[in-house]
Enzyme design. Sequence first.
Site, PDB file in Angstrom:
ATOM      1  CD  GLU A 175      -5.136  -9.448 -17.195  1.00  0.00           C
ATOM      2  OE1 GLU A 175      -4.388  -8.592 -17.692  1.00  0.00           O
ATOM      3  OE2 GLU A 175      -4.748 -10.366 -16.471  1.00  0.00           O
ATOM      4  CG  HIS A 202      -3.811 -10.456  -5.669  1.00  0.00           C
ATOM      5  ND1 HIS A 202      -2.856  -9.486  -5.535  1.00  0.00           N
ATOM      6  CD2 HIS A 202      -3.483 -11.154  -6.780  1.00  0.00           C
ATOM      7  CE1 HIS A 202      -1.979  -9.592  -6.524  1.00  0.00           C
ATOM      8  NE2 HIS A 202      -2.334 -10.599  -7.286  1.00  0.00           N
TER       9      HIS A 202
END
Lengths: 403, 387
Positions: free
Chosen positions: A139, A208
């Site tokens: 990322e 998450h």
Amino acid sequence: MAARIHGGAATALSTFNPKKLVAPSRTNLPAAARSSKRCIVAGGGSDASKKSLSVRHSQKLIANAAVATKAETSATTGTGHELLLFEALQEGLEEEMDRDPHVCVMGEDVGHYGGSYKVTKGLADKFGDLRVLDTPICENAFTGMGIGAAMTGLRPVIEGMNMGFLLLAFNQISNNCGMLHYTSGGQFTIPVVIRGPGGVGRQLGAEHSQRLESYFQSIPGIQMVACSTPYNAKGLMKAAIRSENPVILFEHVLLYNLKEKIPDEEYICNLEEAEMVRPGEHITILTYSRMRYHVMQAAKTLVNKGYDPEVIDIRSLKPFDLYTIGNSVKKTHRVLIVEECMRTGGIGASLTAAINENFHDYLDAPVMCLSSQDVPTPYAGTLEEWTVVQPAQIVTAVEQLCQ
Amino acid sequence: MALSRLSLRSTTFLKPSSLRRHVTTDTTPITIETAAPFTSHQCDPPSRSVETSSAEILSFFRDMARMRRMEIAADSLYKSKLIRGFCHLYDGQEALAVGMEAAITKKDAIITSYRDHCTFLGRGGELVDAFSELMGRMRGCSNGKGGSMHFYKKDACFYGGHGIVGAQIPLGCGLAFAQKYSKEENVSFVLYGDGAANQGQLFEALNIAALWDLPAILVCENNHYGMGTATWRSAKSPAYFKRGDYVPGLKVDGMDVLAVKQACKFAKEHALKNGPIILEMDTYRYHGHSMSDPGSTYRTRDEVSGVRQVRDPIERARKLLLSHDIATEKELKDMEKEVRKEVDDAVAQAKESPVPEASELFTNMYVKDCGVESFGADRKELKVTLA
């Protein structure tokens, strides 16, 4: 529409006076006047392309953001087409990629796989591997790459497979994305869109189920929007891509399968504007993203009990649309904020501060803020339900405020 | 010695002014061997014979002298508190900035870290813009809002100027990606230091660059110290040019401007055909990491003065010019005096230039766009006029 810069900077601007909000509630104005008023407010950009954009605003926009209740959307447009939220995002993305060859998408599994939430499905086949890029799992690097590419004029749409993963790219988003326009003295613009699903899903576990709005909100130089319906998802996606500023578009994992009829014609939603979901008289409920649906569910119960809540989907998380909000507070005198963000330092906390500072005189009761509990989201279903705000709590809060 | 020189230039002996003009514009190619060989990893090294010309070497000398002067002037400005905050000086490493420029065009992109003053100058930046930015004046290259670590020059494809160690590496690969996307035949030079070479994002970016064949050249400016930590204490493998593993690498004597030029030329050709390559430039900085670091707690003064005597890039260029009879001792001294005057004038001009207005605080936050005016959370204090 001017505000005084704190510290008395020598600019000839009139004082911002909330009492002088002359604009009547947006619901009362006809569509054309509404959008043209927005154009005047947007000001005269001397740049021709920007001017044409605002002209497009006034002429082609239909049933624009301000009063986009679901019924009105399909009513005013007549024919439209029904689709799911992720398809609306895809449509917006595809239209923008068709329109501007500089738009490209980068993220994990966005290309051949079609996107983990199918938002980029089919785009790789249509536009090729150079425009829809499957990145490795890094990322920090691919967000940085997107920002570097944006410095030269490309318009990348960077997807975080889950918003939580973007924490790894925080340095790039904060220092480079947000600040480069300023520290370079205006030489570089960073027209990126950083998007991805966040929020509490169905027992996805703590890592998450993160809501990053609160972490990103103090980064100077970025704009944040949260979509909640297929209509505003497509509109915000298109506006974010066209914007010269870096925009973070927050989607929600549980909203991808919402179905709605959206117009066939091209439209954009204004990035800085809030959406009036349900006009009312008794109390202003400010919300965004998934909590909008919990609020609407609670609203049904409230209406049966005789209350008339005004529900506003704030949509723009940075900056806040204090015009719509202010007008509403002026009318109802009570505010309830319902959000999925954490209690500490969340969007609701900033919004509470902003409303208290600006509209204190209009409030008959303290601003109440319902947010998620300050805990990592547990896996167990019952516990997970307890971390987020449920409609029953909203009803109780409204009853409490309206006493 | 003087007589032989006289005989060479007998035709112009009677016209001393044209003697100087003849020297500085002579572009007939000369070939010079680099002092040290190149070491390569996964590729064939370039030849040690560098094509250059008298005019070019003279311009190298002048540019490096100007950069050196600028950094010394910045040092004294910092000590007199006209420059505040962080100030990272590049003296000793000038050969890198100058040699790189000689091998590329202004369409090729360069991105570097916070030690960016000389790279800015190499890209065509003006001395007065550099000093103004250092002193926080409106005239500065970033309107005084960036400071020492944030020099940018968009029209010369110089993308800065970044404070966070290693964060510019993914940005640089993004520049290379954009060049590939637009199908331009240009490359991006991504500069980082030996300290940044241990950042994970370097390897992430390298992986992507190699995977997608991006025209990125990663240049490790190995000055042997990551602030106060020597390379042998921070890296298990200090052979930075080999750390790319599947990416070819080249180790270059970074204090030899001709070697740098040759390496960058080679790298540009390589990157356009085969994708990324790592260049490790063996260089040295005389100052400490920044102005707050004396630079003597982790290395001996003897080491610093030793490098200065043996490897100094400006002295090397001077020796080259003298031994090839391109210029006389006096001409070079005059050139240095001119450069010094240039720098002093620029400093004086920068000192006179105004500080930014208070309203500048809020400009360049956002670009005025299809939305309305933009505010911070409370819309009262933090109003931004979208300019």
